[in-house]
Enzyme design. Structure first.
Site, PDB file in Angstrom:
ATOM      1  N   TRP A   1       0.862  -1.186   0.000  1.00 54.77           N
ATOM      2  CA  TRP A   1       0.000   0.000   0.000  1.00 54.77           C
ATOM      3  C   TRP A   1       0.895   1.232   0.000  1.00 54.77           C
ATOM      4  CZ3 TRP A   1      -2.001   2.821   4.741  1.00 54.77           C
ATOM      5  CH2 TRP A   1      -2.978   3.759   4.395  1.00 54.77           C
TER       6      TRP A   1
ATOM      7  N   ASP B   1      -0.568  -5.380   9.397  1.00 54.05           N
ATOM      8  CA  ASP B   1      -1.588  -4.409   9.008  1.00 54.05           C
ATOM      9  C   ASP B   1      -2.824  -5.213   8.616  1.00 54.05           C
ATOM     10  OD1 ASP B   1      -3.130  -2.344   8.116  1.00 54.05           O
ATOM     11  OD2 ASP B   1      -1.722  -1.625   6.600  1.00 54.05           O
TER      12      ASP B   1
ATOM     13  N   LYS C   1     -13.319  -0.641   6.233  1.00 50.52           N
ATOM     14  CA  LYS C   1     -13.895  -1.548   5.245  1.00 50.52           C
ATOM     15  C   LYS C   1     -14.916  -2.499   5.851  1.00 50.52           C
ATOM     16  CE  LYS C   1     -10.976  -0.027   2.070  1.00 50.52           C
ATOM     17  NZ  LYS C   1     -10.085   0.842   2.859  1.00 50.52           N
TER      18      LYS C   1
END
Length: 427
Positions: free
Chosen positions: A158, A239, A275
């Site tokens: 990311w 993460d 999310k």
């Protein structure tokens, strides 16, 4: 005499304004360069300006329903209604955030039977979503492991990971992750690179639904990675932004984190509820560190607070209250798990639909198995930058330059057109 002085001053000022030597307004920021546009937000802006009715935005990592609209979970709406009816105050939260939320978060991530959880040795603080958790943890690493600590990140990762670590005074080095030939995991390169890294490094790991590739290690491969990490004395920085959202099963998506934790490896965790609860704008997450015992946990927690205090003082309360209710209320939690699986299943269905159109309707000669083999919101399509440009300019289909798409942007109404566009630029 005074009048003459005033006239003289006025005359000089008039000369100064009109002269080619006129005084300039000197800015303290005159040498600040223009920064580059955000790679994703830039795509969004271009999409908004496009007037073509067939346009499709596959760039933004946010869930959309099958009509392409933002989706608010029913469990979130119900939690909001309950909280509103209680007429709670708007006082500041604590530096470490809303404690019931914190405890529910680590229970959700590590599992209710996690040994560190049961032994009360996990330091935790509410964060400004996943990015805030990463930033606080990075500051902690810089302060207590030193700025010379090597942070190993997958290639690719990311994009914000690199910025977060660099802005925290840390340096990163990458390890091989994605195999462009297979559109899958380069496990041999992965293991070889981390084996060569300095002992005691920080190993950055995507717990599930790797962003941007959608490629995750298998359980067997996770075990191989863990063994190298154990031998190299790495601090494992997970993460986890998609727990439950990737497969629809929060326990399955927590496999890697729990494997490392249960085997006693050093753990730092960044969590996000953007999310899996759709709480994007609420900015709700948590940062946690597994410690040796309760006494160490208390010391680490105190230092997390010291880091947070000058950064943002305390986190927002409203979203944390919502997430806590959804995590702790049995009825809301049951509803959430159903909705969570529904979101994950929609993403999986769109992967199969897109691949089906490419293979069966358009008879593409390429192997598109990676579309359904990958998992989570994102798919690394294998489409190159020139083809991405053609998709935008000729077909009004928008994705990032590296060929990553957000599968959430695909729906039953546009999947065939997207597949046809992909076929036209790749045939």
């Amino acid at each position: 005499m005074l009048n003459n002085s005033i006239k003289k001053a006025f005359s000089l000022s008039k000369y100064a304004v009109n002269s080619k030597y006129s005084l300039r307004c000197i800015s303290a920021w005159a040498n600040v360069p223009m920064g580059p546009p955000d790679p994703i937000l830039g795509v969004v802006e271009a999409f908004k300006k496009d007037s073509d009715p067939k346009k499709a935005n596959l760039s933004v990592g946010a869930f959309r329903d099958d009509k392409g609209k933002p989706y608010v979970l029913s469990c979130v709406r119900k939690a909001e209604e309950i909280i509103l009816s209680e007429r709670l105050d708007k006082e500041y939260s604590t530096i470490a955030g809303f404690e019931p939320f914190n405890q529910a978060s680590i229970k959700f991530a590590y599992g209710e039977n996690s040994k560190p959880l049961l032994e009360n040795r996990i330091a935790v603080a509410q964060s400004l979503s996943g990015t805030g958790a990463l930033r606080v943890a990075a500051a902690y690493i810089e302060r207590f492991m030193g700025p010379s600590t090597t942070v190993l990140v997958p290639k690719p990762t990311w994009g914000n990971h690199i910025s977060v670590f660099n802005d925290s005074g840390l340096k990163t080095t990458d390890y091989r992750y994605f195999n462009k030939q297979t559109n899958g995991l380069d496990i041999d390169g992965f293991l070889e690179d981390i084996e060569k890294a300095p002992n005691g490094s920080v190993l950055m790991l995507h717990g599930c639904a790797h962003n941007p590739t959608g490629v995750d290690p298998t359980p067997e491969q996770w075990n191989q990675i863990m063994q190298v990490s154990q031998r190299k004395n790495f601090v494992n920085f997970f993460d986890v932004a998609y727990q439950g959202f990737a497969s629809g099963d929060p326990h399955k998506d927590a496999y890697s984190l729990r494997l490392f934790t249960d085997n006693g490896l050093p753990i730092i965790l960044s969590q996000s509820y953007a999310k899996n609860m759709g709480l994007y704008g609420e900015r709700i997450g948590a940062v946690s560190i597994v410690c040796k015992d309760t006494e160490e946990k208390n010391r680490v927690t105190s230092q997390l607070k010291i880091i947070i205090r000058p950064l943002y003082s305390s986190p927002p309360i409203s979203g944390a209250r919502i997430a806590e209710r959804v995590l702790n209320d049995p009825e809301l939690n049951k509803l959430w798990l159903v909705e969570l699986k529904g979101m994950a299943d929609r993403i999986i269905d769109m992967r199969h639909l897109l691949k089906n159109y490419l293979v069966n309707d358009f008879n593409s000669k390429h192997n598109w198995d990676h579309i359904t083999n990958q998992i989570g919101m994102f798919c690394f399509t294998g489409i190159n930058p020139d083809q991405v440009a053609r998709l935008k300019n000729e077909f009004h289909v928008y994705l990032t330059s590296n060929g990553r798409i957000s599968v959430a942007g695909v729906n039953s109404g546009n999947a065939r057109y997207i597949a046809e566009s992909f076929h036209n630029v790749t045939k």
